[in-house]
Write a protein that holds these residues in place. Sequence first.
Motif, PDB file in Angstrom:
ATOM      1  N   HIS A   1       0.896  -1.166   0.000  1.00 32.65           N
ATOM      2  CA  HIS A   1       0.000   0.000   0.000  1.00 32.65           C
ATOM      3  C   HIS A   1       0.929   1.209   0.000  1.00 32.65           C
ATOM      4  O   HIS A   1       1.406   1.629   1.036  1.00 32.65           O
ATOM      5  CB  HIS A   1      -0.894  -0.041   1.238  1.00 32.65           C
ATOM      6  N   ALA A   2       1.212   1.713  -1.198  1.00 32.79           N
ATOM      7  CA  ALA A   2       2.310   2.667  -1.387  1.00 32.79           C
ATOM      8  C   ALA A   2       1.809   4.102  -1.398  1.00 32.79           C
ATOM      9  O   ALA A   2       0.663   4.398  -1.756  1.00 32.79           O
ATOM     10  CB  ALA A   2       3.051   2.360  -2.683  1.00 32.79           C
TER      11      ALA A   2
ATOM     12  N   ALA B   1      -7.296  -3.494   3.752  1.00 29.46           N
ATOM     13  CA  ALA B   1      -7.754  -4.304   2.625  1.00 29.46           C
ATOM     14  C   ALA B   1      -6.604  -4.812   1.765  1.00 29.46           C
ATOM     15  O   ALA B   1      -6.649  -5.938   1.246  1.00 29.46           O
ATOM     16  CB  ALA B   1      -8.723  -3.491   1.768  1.00 29.46           C
ATOM     17  N   ILE B   2      -5.556  -3.998   1.612  1.00 27.20           N
ATOM     18  CA  ILE B   2      -4.476  -4.329   0.680  1.00 27.20           C
ATOM     19  C   ILE B   2      -3.362  -5.141   1.335  1.00 27.20           C
ATOM     20  O   ILE B   2      -2.873  -6.127   0.761  1.00 27.20           O
ATOM     21  CB  ILE B   2      -3.890  -3.040   0.062  1.00 27.20           C
TER      22      ILE B   2
ATOM     23  N   ILE C   1      -1.430   2.270  -5.039  1.00 26.31           N
ATOM     24  CA  ILE C   1      -0.712   3.538  -4.886  1.00 26.31           C
ATOM     25  C   ILE C   1      -1.733   4.612  -4.562  1.00 26.31           C
ATOM     26  O   ILE C   1      -2.661   4.864  -5.339  1.00 26.31           O
ATOM     27  CB  ILE C   1       0.062   3.934  -6.154  1.00 26.31           C
ATOM     28  N   CYS C   2      -1.580   5.249  -3.407  1.00 27.10           N
ATOM     29  CA  CYS C   2      -2.374   6.415  -3.048  1.00 27.10           C
ATOM     30  C   CYS C   2      -1.581   7.660  -3.414  1.00 27.10           C
ATOM     31  O   CYS C   2      -0.443   7.823  -2.969  1.00 27.10           O
ATOM     32  CB  CYS C   2      -2.707   6.406  -1.563  1.00 27.10           C
ATOM     33  N   GLN C   3      -2.185   8.520  -4.221  1.00 21.66           N
ATOM     34  CA  GLN C   3      -1.501   9.700  -4.730  1.00 21.66           C
ATOM     35  C   GLN C   3      -2.034  10.960  -4.061  1.00 21.66           C
ATOM     36  O   GLN C   3      -3.203  11.015  -3.683  1.00 21.66           O
ATOM     37  CB  GLN C   3      -1.732   9.865  -6.224  1.00 21.66           C
ATOM     38  N   VAL C   4      -1.182  11.986  -3.995  1.00 18.62           N
ATOM     39  CA  VAL C   4      -1.640  13.305  -3.580  1.00 18.62           C
ATOM     40  C   VAL C   4      -0.725  14.356  -4.193  1.00 18.62           C
ATOM     41  O   VAL C   4       0.485  14.140  -4.315  1.00 18.62           O
ATOM     42  CB  VAL C   4      -1.676  13.443  -2.040  1.00 18.62           C
TER      43      VAL C   4
ATOM     44  N   VAL D   1       5.352   1.915   2.507  1.00 21.27           N
ATOM     45  CA  VAL D   1       6.079   1.885   1.237  1.00 21.27           C
ATOM     46  C   VAL D   1       5.959   3.247   0.565  1.00 21.27           C
ATOM     47  O   VAL D   1       4.853   3.786   0.412  1.00 21.27           O
ATOM     48  CB  VAL D   1       5.527   0.797   0.295  1.00 21.27           C
ATOM     49  N   LEU D   2       7.089   3.816   0.181  1.00 20.37           N
ATOM     50  CA  LEU D   2       7.133   5.038  -0.620  1.00 20.37           C
ATOM     51  C   LEU D   2       7.572   4.644  -2.020  1.00 20.37           C
ATOM     52  O   LEU D   2       8.611   4.004  -2.197  1.00 20.37           O
ATOM     53  CB  LEU D   2       8.119   6.047  -0.019  1.00 20.37           C
TER      54      LEU D   2
END
Length: 291
Positions: free
Chosen positions: A18-19, A146-147, A156-159, A178-179
């Motif tokens: 989960h990055a 969940a992941i 990948i969660c983006q912002v 995780v980055l």
Amino acid sequence: MEPWFARRSVGELLPGDHAWFSYADQEEHDHVIGAFLRDGLAGSDKVIYITDAGPQDLPDLRARYRLEPETYLRSGQLAILPQAETCLTRGVFDPARMTTTLREVLDRAETERFRGVRVTVDMTWAFRQESGRDGILECEARVDAAISPSTMAMAICQVDARSCTPEELTALKERHEVLVGADPYFNDGVLSITPTFHPRGLRLSGELDGARHAVFGESLRKVVDRGGEVHLDLADLRFIDLGALSMMAGAAMHLGARVVLDNPSIHLTDVVELVSSRLLPWLEIGDGEAR
């Protein structure tokens, strides 16, 4: 105590990751997210993008990778899920609804016999919601639940870093182990060359000798041809020969601007300053940190 993070390039992501990915311009966004989508579509992964953008707006798929999103939409391998149908309840950000949707997608992917599942969502818009930061932090915790246990899913969660305060970015970053960043242009175990974006340039790791001048020159041209000042992050470079320094100077002459060498070792700084003062006046020792 500073939190621990695993740093991976896009191509190194693993099931259960989960990055976290914060970007500061469209070039950086498209480079990383485009590779994430490409790797999934070129393989046998189900790819889910939660976005209000249309297929024509997906990063780099046509221009860089010559992939037609519509083909994968028709086959069902690619799914574009609008935010209103995935993340909102009566127009308000609803973390519970988003994670329910995510779990349903993961369950369907298993029955559809895909090799894996890739999910990405840009959370920047959620900062404009009333719940703002608190809602996003709750959502990230639910997505992680969940992941992380999955043997087939990664996310990948983006912002957009320009839309957040430093405190908000830190809080979100700490919800991930995780980055994720850009894939290297080149990596043979001796030399790694990775694009950086702020400042724009390359990160060099390992040893840059005559056998690798050609790949270095090719990577350098990718950056130089876009114009502007170029930064080379040398923090992890153990060795460089004079031929490579000459190539850097040649690139600077082509630019009509300086090539800035960031974070060199003390030994390398001495060599560069000695040589550049006589032969390579276009090189400059900097102190920036690229990302």
